[in-house]
Design an enzyme around this catalytic site. Sequence first.
Site, PDB file in Angstrom:
ATOM      1  CG  ASP A   8      -0.333   0.112   2.523  1.00  0.00           C
ATOM      2  OD1 ASP A   8       0.916   0.154   2.573  1.00  0.00           O
ATOM      3  OD2 ASP A   8      -1.061   0.194   3.532  1.00  0.00           O
ATOM      4  CB  CYS A  65       0.630  -2.678   4.715  1.00  0.00           C
ATOM      5  SG  CYS A  65       0.390  -3.800   6.099  1.00  0.00           S
ATOM      6  CB  THR A  67       1.701  -3.133  11.020  1.00  0.00           C
ATOM      7  OG1 THR A  67       0.500  -3.489  10.317  1.00  0.00           O
ATOM      8  CG2 THR A  67       1.496  -1.823  11.764  1.00  0.00           C
ATOM      9  CG  HIS A  98       8.084 -25.276  11.911  1.00  0.00           C
ATOM     10  ND1 HIS A  98       8.112 -25.218  13.273  1.00  0.00           N
ATOM     11  CD2 HIS A  98       9.231 -25.914  11.535  1.00  0.00           C
ATOM     12  CE1 HIS A  98       9.224 -25.802  13.719  1.00  0.00           C
ATOM     13  NE2 HIS A  98       9.919 -26.213  12.676  1.00  0.00           N
ATOM     14  CG  HIS A 133       6.390 -28.955  10.204  1.00  0.00           C
ATOM     15  ND1 HIS A 133       6.068 -28.438  11.439  1.00  0.00           N
ATOM     16  CD2 HIS A 133       7.677 -29.368  10.277  1.00  0.00           C
ATOM     17  CE1 HIS A 133       7.132 -28.506  12.223  1.00  0.00           C
ATOM     18  NE2 HIS A 133       8.118 -29.076  11.545  1.00  0.00           N
TER      19      HIS A 133
HETATM   20  C1  RB5 Z   1      -1.988   2.484   6.468  1.00  0.00           C
HETATM   21  O1  RB5 Z   1      -1.993   3.704   7.131  1.00  0.00           O
HETATM   22  C2  RB5 Z   1      -1.800   1.331   7.443  1.00  0.00           C
HETATM   23  O2  RB5 Z   1      -2.956   1.170   8.192  1.00  0.00           O
HETATM   24  C3  RB5 Z   1      -1.466   0.073   6.694  1.00  0.00           C
HETATM   25  O3  RB5 Z   1      -0.314   0.272   5.949  1.00  0.00           O
HETATM   26  C4  RB5 Z   1      -1.177  -1.192   7.488  1.00  0.00           C
HETATM   27  O4  RB5 Z   1      -0.245  -0.946   8.482  1.00  0.00           O
HETATM   28  C5  RB5 Z   1      -2.334  -1.915   7.979  1.00  0.00           C
HETATM   29  O5  RB5 Z   1      -2.226  -2.976   8.594  1.00  0.00           O
END
Ligand code: RB5
Length: 361
Positions: A8, A65, A67, A98, A133
């Site tokens: 993203d 993304c 996180t 695994h 596994h």
């Molecule tokens: C975008 O701001 C953020 O929410 C996205 O990149 C991600 O971290 C979502 O899990």
Amino acid sequence: MKISIGSDHAGFELRKKLIDKIASLGHEAVDRGPFASSSVDYPDFAALVAEDVVNGTAERGVLVCGTGIGMSMAANKVRGIRAALVYDTETAKLSRQHNDANIMCVGARTPSAAIAPQLLETWLATEFEEGRHRRRIHKIDSLAASMEGWEGMPNVHVVKHPLIQHKLCLLRQKETETRHFRDLVSEIAKLMAYEVTRDVPLSEVDIETPICSTKGKVMAGKHFGIVAILRAGLAMAESMLEIMPGARMGHIGLYRDPQTLTPVQYYSKLPKDTAERSVILVDPMLATGGTIVKAIDVLKEAGAKGVKVVSIVSAPVGIKKVLEAHPDVEIFVAAVDERLNDHGYIVPGLGDAGDRLYGTK
Ligand code: RB5
């Protein structure tokens, strides 16, 4: 190896670095964007990459993304995907050893972003360990299957009869020899014929037994048209014909154009009265769905209504494609497998049914 990659806006810059890393390792990146850094919704890109992995366009996927969490949540909704959020060397290794993770997710706004290219290198180089596994992976898959329930779709029937499942298990095994393979396909076809004909209307007739007059029930109207997609559908169709001798058999030959990869018809011989018969279209494998969609087109041009597709092993992407093109057909399969690999084979599947039936490989 082909690796589909998407992100993203938060993962935009890190994605570029990871694409360079993929190339430097001698792999090929299939870049699914986005191609501008403006704000986008990560599930849209998770869907593109997950599709590539389940339909075999790419062997593995990478999603970035902020996180890595949203991407992994979204990708794991797609049947056949095992997306892992990787944040250090251990999780990069273990998610492969695994969990046989087929998508790696990474967070561009987390400390792991700095080491993401190394994590990717480790993740790509690490093999699945199989053994216990594999059993656990199967449990994940059956969890997905029971929650999603293809059976819940009124026109998809997964025939789970123990006899069929037992024979399918033998069919899948690579040691199963041509002769045995052919017998198993024929036996499964006969058993599936019971399911396909379950709702055929019956009409009452007067008969004489050696003892007295009575009424009996026979199948009403014209019997079936059993149509084999050449060549792999032949053994199944002939076996069904043995228990439905009133049926007529048709043949459709299709090959895949090497340029456009679309199926092209080279042969078709259908019963004259196809429009008046219930048509059962047979092909042991429903992989991409392209061949079956084209075969149904041919049948419908000949006036067929109420087509029933019978395959032994299928892939979710193929079922989806057939139902998108022909929502009126019914599909009967013994198994909905995980996905396609990048050669278009169903995984785990049973290999090339035609070659295994006729010993051509
Ligand atoms: C975008 O701001 C953020 O929410 C996205 O990149 C991600 O971290 C979502 O899990």
